[in-house]
Write a protein that holds these residues in place. Sequence first.
Motif, PDB file in Angstrom:
ATOM      1  N   SER A   1       7.480  -0.394  -3.243  1.00 64.18           N
ATOM      2  CA  SER A   1       7.703  -1.762  -3.705  1.00 64.18           C
ATOM      3  C   SER A   1       8.329  -2.607  -2.612  1.00 64.18           C
ATOM      4  O   SER A   1       9.482  -2.986  -2.685  1.00 64.18           O
ATOM      5  CB  SER A   1       8.592  -1.754  -4.948  1.00 64.18           C
ATOM      6  N   TYR A   2       7.553  -2.941  -1.616  1.00 62.50           N
ATOM      7  CA  TYR A   2       8.082  -3.762  -0.547  1.00 62.50           C
ATOM      8  C   TYR A   2       7.667  -5.210  -0.663  1.00 62.50           C
ATOM      9  O   TYR A   2       7.749  -5.954   0.285  1.00 62.50           O
ATOM     10  CB  TYR A   2       7.663  -3.201   0.816  1.00 62.50           C
ATOM     11  N   GLY A   3       7.210  -5.608  -1.864  1.00 60.16           N
ATOM     12  CA  GLY A   3       7.004  -7.029  -2.133  1.00 60.16           C
ATOM     13  C   GLY A   3       6.188  -7.782  -1.122  1.00 60.16           C
ATOM     14  O   GLY A   3       6.637  -8.775  -0.559  1.00 60.16           O
ATOM     15  N   LYS A   4       4.977  -7.353  -0.877  1.00 56.78           N
ATOM     16  CA  LYS A   4       4.097  -8.033   0.058  1.00 56.78           C
ATOM     17  C   LYS A   4       3.889  -9.477  -0.376  1.00 56.78           C
ATOM     18  O   LYS A   4       3.584  -9.763  -1.520  1.00 56.78           O
ATOM     19  CB  LYS A   4       2.762  -7.293   0.095  1.00 56.78           C
ATOM     20  N   LEU A   5       4.094 -10.424   0.544  1.00 56.12           N
ATOM     21  CA  LEU A   5       3.879 -11.838   0.263  1.00 56.12           C
ATOM     22  C   LEU A   5       2.403 -12.161   0.463  1.00 56.12           C
ATOM     23  O   LEU A   5       1.935 -12.262   1.570  1.00 56.12           O
ATOM     24  CB  LEU A   5       4.719 -12.701   1.197  1.00 56.12           C
ATOM     25  N   THR A   6       1.686 -12.323  -0.652  1.00 54.37           N
ATOM     26  CA  THR A   6       0.250 -12.600  -0.582  1.00 54.37           C
ATOM     27  C   THR A   6      -0.013 -14.046  -0.970  1.00 54.37           C
ATOM     28  O   THR A   6       0.265 -14.456  -2.095  1.00 54.37           O
ATOM     29  CB  THR A   6      -0.525 -11.663  -1.525  1.00 54.37           C
ATOM     30  N   PHE A   7      -0.534 -14.820  -0.026  1.00 50.85           N
ATOM     31  CA  PHE A   7      -0.841 -16.228  -0.267  1.00 50.85           C
ATOM     32  C   PHE A   7      -2.289 -16.371  -0.714  1.00 50.85           C
ATOM     33  O   PHE A   7      -3.179 -15.706  -0.198  1.00 50.85           O
ATOM     34  CB  PHE A   7      -0.651 -17.047   1.015  1.00 50.85           C
TER      35      PHE A   7
ATOM     36  N   ALA B   1       0.842  -1.198   0.000  1.00 48.93           N
ATOM     37  CA  ALA B   1       0.000   0.000   0.000  1.00 48.93           C
ATOM     38  C   ALA B   1       0.879   1.250   0.000  1.00 48.93           C
ATOM     39  O   ALA B   1       1.914   1.300   0.638  1.00 48.93           O
ATOM     40  CB  ALA B   1      -0.892  -0.009   1.231  1.00 48.93           C
TER      41      ALA B   1
END
Lengths: 113, 115
Positions: free
Chosen positions: B99-105, B95
């Motif tokens: 660009s902090y590369g959220k790990l979304t499963f 958000a």
Amino acid sequence: EAGVAQSPRYKIIEKRQSVAFWCNPISGHATLYWYQQILGQGPKLLIQFQNNGVVDDSQLPKDRFSAERLKGVDSTLKIQPAKLEDSAVYLCASSLDWRTEAFFGQGTRLTVV
Amino acid sequence: LAKTTQPISMDSYEGQEVNITCSHNNIATNDYITWYQQFPSQGPRFIIQGYKTKVTNEVASLFIPADRKSSTLSLPRVSLSDTAVYYCLVGDEAAGGTSYGKLTFGQGTILTVHP
């Protein structure tokens, strides 16, 4: 190399009580994640820290959940007051930075009765 | 937001090769594709990561076509111990545009290996 440590492993509380979970990430890891995993579902990101700053907490129910990462190392996740639907496994993970693989702890299984 | 779609479950037998395909039609130019494995009562474990073409390590291969809208995890000669949930993740911007590369499963694929 020591992995991500979490405690406690299991916790049973009554609804409306408070609970706290602790996470010790792998040494040197700047990124720390807290996930909630409800039985049968994939992990849901609650909050992500970069060092001791929050970079994403968009899915954290801030009226009852809070998290902090003091000095950019250990982290605690707190729920106050707990609801029945908070019953889940709470997973902590860390990575060198957000680009690299994340290492997960074994999680804390919370049961709210 | 880049989303992924995987089969809910797959069955295989010991010694077979298993291919799990993941669709990610909205993948962004800078996104990587990552696969994790999760056993019951354990946290997910990193398997492999790639950007394009083919990546291979000691446990799996990852095939990514030129358009990068899908990827296939290949597990050679599976054993009973490969029974687990496999998650496909695509790098996501957090958000605020950082660009902090959220790990979304997602839901993952339940792989069951039979004797």
